[in-house]
Motif scaffolding. Sequence first.
Motif, PDB file in Angstrom:
ATOM      1  N   LYS A   1       0.814  -1.227  -0.032  1.00 39.47           N
ATOM      2  CA  LYS A   1       0.054  -0.179  -0.043  1.00 39.47           C
ATOM      3  C   LYS A   1       0.880   1.100   0.053  1.00 39.47           C
TER       4      LYS A   1
ATOM      5  N   TYR B   1       2.409   1.715  -3.431  1.00 44.10           N
ATOM      6  CA  TYR B   1       1.476   2.249  -4.488  1.00 44.10           C
ATOM      7  C   TYR B   1       1.493   3.817  -4.298  1.00 44.10           C
ATOM      8  N   GLU B   2       1.148   4.148  -2.972  1.00 46.03           N
ATOM      9  CA  GLU B   2       0.733   5.525  -2.592  1.00 46.03           C
ATOM     10  C   GLU B   2       2.137   6.260  -3.067  1.00 46.03           C
TER      11      GLU B   2
ATOM     12  N   LYS C   1      -4.316  -9.752   2.039  1.00 44.27           N
ATOM     13  CA  LYS C   1      -4.507  -9.739   0.571  1.00 44.27           C
ATOM     14  C   LYS C   1      -4.502 -11.152  -0.003  1.00 44.27           C
TER      15      LYS C   1
END
Length: 395
Positions: free
Chosen positions: A341, A344-345, A390
């Motif tokens: 996460k 990606y950010e 996930k």
Amino acid sequence: MQIWLVELLKGTGKLFLHPVLYYLVFLSGILGVMRVKRERKNFHVRAQDAYFELRQLFPLGFILGLILSIIIIAAGVVVPFAAILFTAGLTILLSLTTNIRWMSPAYTVGTAFFAVVLFAQNNWTIPFFKKAFTSISDMVYPSIVFVLGLLVIAEGILILKNGTKGTSPKLAKSKRGQVIGVHEVKRLWMVPLFLLIPGEALQLPFDWWPVFHLGAERYSLVFVPFAIGFHQQIKGNLPPVAIERYGRQVITLGIMITLIAIAGYWYPIVSIIVAALAVIGRETLALMAYLKDDNRPFYFSKKNNGLMIIGIIPESPAEKMGLKVGEIITKINGISLKNEKTFYEALQKNRAHCKLDVLDTNGEIRFVQRVLFEGDHHELGILFVQDQRKYEKGA
């Protein structure tokens, strides 16, 4: 020369009548489809396309086959046609176990050797192929074991040179329930050989030729496809390191088998020992590789200092930046990474350019950067070991 040329053309044509050729093409396609399905389940994207295994089936195997064919014909190694029949049947039969490792020539040709000896001693035949068994007598055939040794050498070379290409990333659970990454390679190769069999076309060109003969005075050439199957799963090391070591061990075994098989020219009984050695030795190497890998700590697992790369999508920005499997990305655009996460950010903060701090497999930091273009993969084409939530959602 004209007779030899005609025999070469006729022998080559017989390759396309052999069912193993088409069976290997079919199996390679199945392996590719199954791999893509599993990769999409684990990562929602495939690494290599479904035709990757099929593209590996022929090129290097054909080259090795031609080299070995020259050695076999020059040495005058004649094999009974019954051995070719048994090898083809065992190749298909052992593939039905769904473990393609059993398609190694150590198992198929080695078992075919014992089958020929057994049928010869008991005067057994197979319906529709009785003619193939009329040329064999109550004897041991060292020529089969000699060809077996050469094929095991070819197997080791294929593992060493081709087995490391396109290993497939895979997610699994450890005994403690943690999500870990492994690399798996399932590969089929075809090694076609020109073999001399008892026939009616070729006469003896020299007094000493053929060396491994069956007592016949005339021979024919046939182009025979031999299957080589390889399967290895690596969790405790980098895939190239484990696979290349395995390949060198198989080459060493093949050289030993070939050298000892030559003694069968004078002492045919040695061939039985060598055939058994090939089967036991090949199985021992597989067991040793499994145990050695199983005793190692997990190589592809979640790290505290960044994200470990378990896979690279071909032609992606990650591949063009020179990123490698096993490296750890510690920062992207100056932001420390903890999970996918944050990766990606951090990547979204500057979609025109990215700079990565990478810890390579030698433990040294290097910096890579690249301008990003519209249409580039949204995560640079990098596959990571996913977190527990996930992974369970994807499963």
